[in-house]
Design a protein around this motif. Structure first.
Motif, PDB file in Angstrom:
ATOM      1  N   THR A  47       9.144 -14.917  65.922  1.00 56.54           N
ATOM      2  CA  THR A  47       8.647 -14.053  66.526  1.00 56.54           C
ATOM      3  C   THR A  47       7.601 -13.190  66.008  1.00 56.54           C
ATOM      4  OG1 THR A  47      10.972 -13.690  67.388  1.00 56.54           O
ATOM      5  CG2 THR A  47       9.533 -11.885  67.899  1.00 56.54           C
ATOM      6  N   THR A  48       6.488 -12.941  66.802  1.00 58.82           N
ATOM      7  CA  THR A  48       5.287 -12.194  66.107  1.00 58.82           C
ATOM      8  C   THR A  48       5.120 -10.997  67.320  1.00 58.82           C
ATOM      9  OG1 THR A  48       4.212 -14.148  65.408  1.00 58.82           O
ATOM     10  CG2 THR A  48       3.078 -12.164  65.765  1.00 58.82           C
ATOM     11  N   ALA A  49       5.101  -9.720  66.985  1.00 55.50           N
ATOM     12  CA  ALA A  49       4.885  -8.537  67.861  1.00 55.50           C
ATOM     13  C   ALA A  49       4.017  -7.531  67.107  1.00 55.50           C
ATOM     14  CB  ALA A  49       6.294  -7.945  67.746  1.00 55.50           C
ATOM     15  N   VAL A  50       3.304  -7.080  67.976  1.00 55.16           N
ATOM     16  CA  VAL A  50       2.311  -5.999  67.682  1.00 55.16           C
ATOM     17  C   VAL A  50       2.459  -5.019  68.630  1.00 55.16           C
ATOM     18  CG1 VAL A  50      -0.181  -5.707  67.539  1.00 55.16           C
ATOM     19  CG2 VAL A  50       0.598  -7.885  67.053  1.00 55.16           C
ATOM     20  N   ASN A  51       2.489  -3.666  68.237  1.00 54.91           N
ATOM     21  CA  ASN A  51       2.759  -2.439  69.123  1.00 54.91           C
ATOM     22  C   ASN A  51       1.929  -1.482  68.803  1.00 54.91           C
ATOM     23  OD1 ASN A  51       5.015  -2.677  71.194  1.00 54.91           O
ATOM     24  ND2 ASN A  51       6.150  -3.571  69.255  1.00 54.91           N
ATOM     25  N   LEU A  52       1.116  -0.587  69.764  1.00 56.76           N
ATOM     26  CA  LEU A  52       0.429   0.408  69.260  1.00 56.76           C
ATOM     27  C   LEU A  52       0.678   1.556  70.023  1.00 56.76           C
ATOM     28  CD1 LEU A  52      -2.297   1.676  67.973  1.00 56.76           C
ATOM     29  CD2 LEU A  52      -3.493   1.138  70.177  1.00 56.76           C
ATOM     30  N   GLN A  53       1.244   2.625  69.327  1.00 52.86           N
ATOM     31  CA  GLN A  53       1.852   4.019  70.051  1.00 52.86           C
ATOM     32  C   GLN A  53       1.048   5.110  69.793  1.00 52.86           C
ATOM     33  OE1 GLN A  53       6.113   4.560  69.747  1.00 52.86           O
ATOM     34  NE2 GLN A  53       5.899   6.621  69.621  1.00 52.86           N
ATOM     35  N   THR A  54       0.876   6.002  70.482  1.00 47.97           N
ATOM     36  CA  THR A  54       0.293   7.302  70.239  1.00 47.97           C
ATOM     37  C   THR A  54       1.156   8.459  70.876  1.00 47.97           C
ATOM     38  OG1 THR A  54      -1.766   8.615  70.780  1.00 47.97           O
ATOM     39  CG2 THR A  54      -0.853   7.304  72.488  1.00 47.97           C
ATOM     40  N   ASP A  55       1.146   9.643  70.088  1.00 51.31           N
ATOM     41  CA  ASP A  55       2.057  10.768  70.703  1.00 51.31           C
ATOM     42  C   ASP A  55       1.015  11.932  70.536  1.00 51.31           C
ATOM     43  OD1 ASP A  55       4.889   9.698  70.601  1.00 51.31           O
ATOM     44  OD2 ASP A  55       4.237   9.047  68.549  1.00 51.31           O
ATOM     45  N   LEU A  56       1.184  12.885  71.893  1.00 43.16           N
ATOM     46  CA  LEU A  56       0.505  13.958  71.852  1.00 43.16           C
ATOM     47  C   LEU A  56       0.933  15.014  72.239  1.00 43.16           C
ATOM     48  CD1 LEU A  56      -2.372  15.441  71.763  1.00 43.16           C
ATOM     49  CD2 LEU A  56      -2.576  14.611  74.025  1.00 43.16           C
ATOM     50  N   ALA A  57       1.235  16.124  71.301  1.00 43.45           N
ATOM     51  CA  ALA A  57       1.954  17.344  71.892  1.00 43.45           C
ATOM     52  C   ALA A  57       0.779  18.193  72.228  1.00 43.45           C
ATOM     53  CB  ALA A  57       2.498  18.205  70.483  1.00 43.45           C
ATOM     54  N   ILE A  58       0.777  18.516  73.617  1.00 42.37           N
ATOM     55  CA  ILE A  58      -0.288  19.067  74.464  1.00 42.37           C
ATOM     56  C   ILE A  58       0.155  20.811  74.105  1.00 42.37           C
ATOM     57  CG2 ILE A  58      -0.835  19.569  76.846  1.00 42.37           C
ATOM     58  CD1 ILE A  58      -0.067  16.584  77.555  1.00 42.37           C
ATOM     59  N   THR A  59       1.073  21.024  74.379  1.00 43.29           N
ATOM     60  CA  THR A  59       1.721  22.488  73.783  1.00 43.29           C
ATOM     61  C   THR A  59       3.002  22.377  73.129  1.00 43.29           C
ATOM     62  OG1 THR A  59       3.101  22.852  76.113  1.00 43.29           O
ATOM     63  CG2 THR A  59       0.824  23.255  76.160  1.00 43.29           C
TER      64      THR A  59
END
Length: 132
Positions: A47-59
């Motif tokens: 199994t090969t897995a690639v993940n890209l995640q972004t988190d943004l605190a707007i307020t």
């Protein structure tokens, strides 16, 4: 960390499972990345897995998370192959210090080279979390 409020995470994982069980099993292998695929314990796989995640605190009360991922599952000693795509977004609103409201959407697609193993899913969820 482009800013204090905005983060990016990239994960890449490859897992090889060499099974030596002679009986069939209904258990699944836990892979490190989030994926719609279930990897059976009783079958040898890579199994090969690639993940890209972004988190943004707007307020301080409002934040958003986004994730895209790709997983490739190769069954060793066979020609069976599965590929999965995952897209996820969540909007979080902190109503109070102990109450969090969440709106989530997830899209996943599994493409397989065997009959009746491919699928597409759209998932929408609204939830509340209370911490005490």
């Amino acid at each position: 960390y482009p800013t204090r409020e905005w983060t990016w995470t990239l994960t890449v994982d490859e897992t090889t499972n060499i099974a030596n069980q002679t009986a069939a099993s209904n258990l699944a292998l836990d892979i490190a990345a989030q994926s719609p695929l279930l990897v059976p314990l009783g079958v040898s796989t890579r199994t090969t897995a690639v993940n890209l995640q972004t988190d943004l605190a707007i307020t301080p009360q409002l934040s958003i998370t986004g994730r895209v991922g790709y997983t490739r599952l190769v069954y060793l000693d066979t020609t069976e192959l599965q590929e999965a795509w995952l897209a996820y977004t969540a909007l979080n609103y902190k109503l109070r210090r102990d109450i969090l409201l969440t709106l989530e959407y997830q899209y996943s697609q599994i493409v397989a080279n065997v009959p009746l193993a491919s699928s597409t899913r759209n998932y929408l969820s609204l939830g509340a979390t209370y911490k005490f």
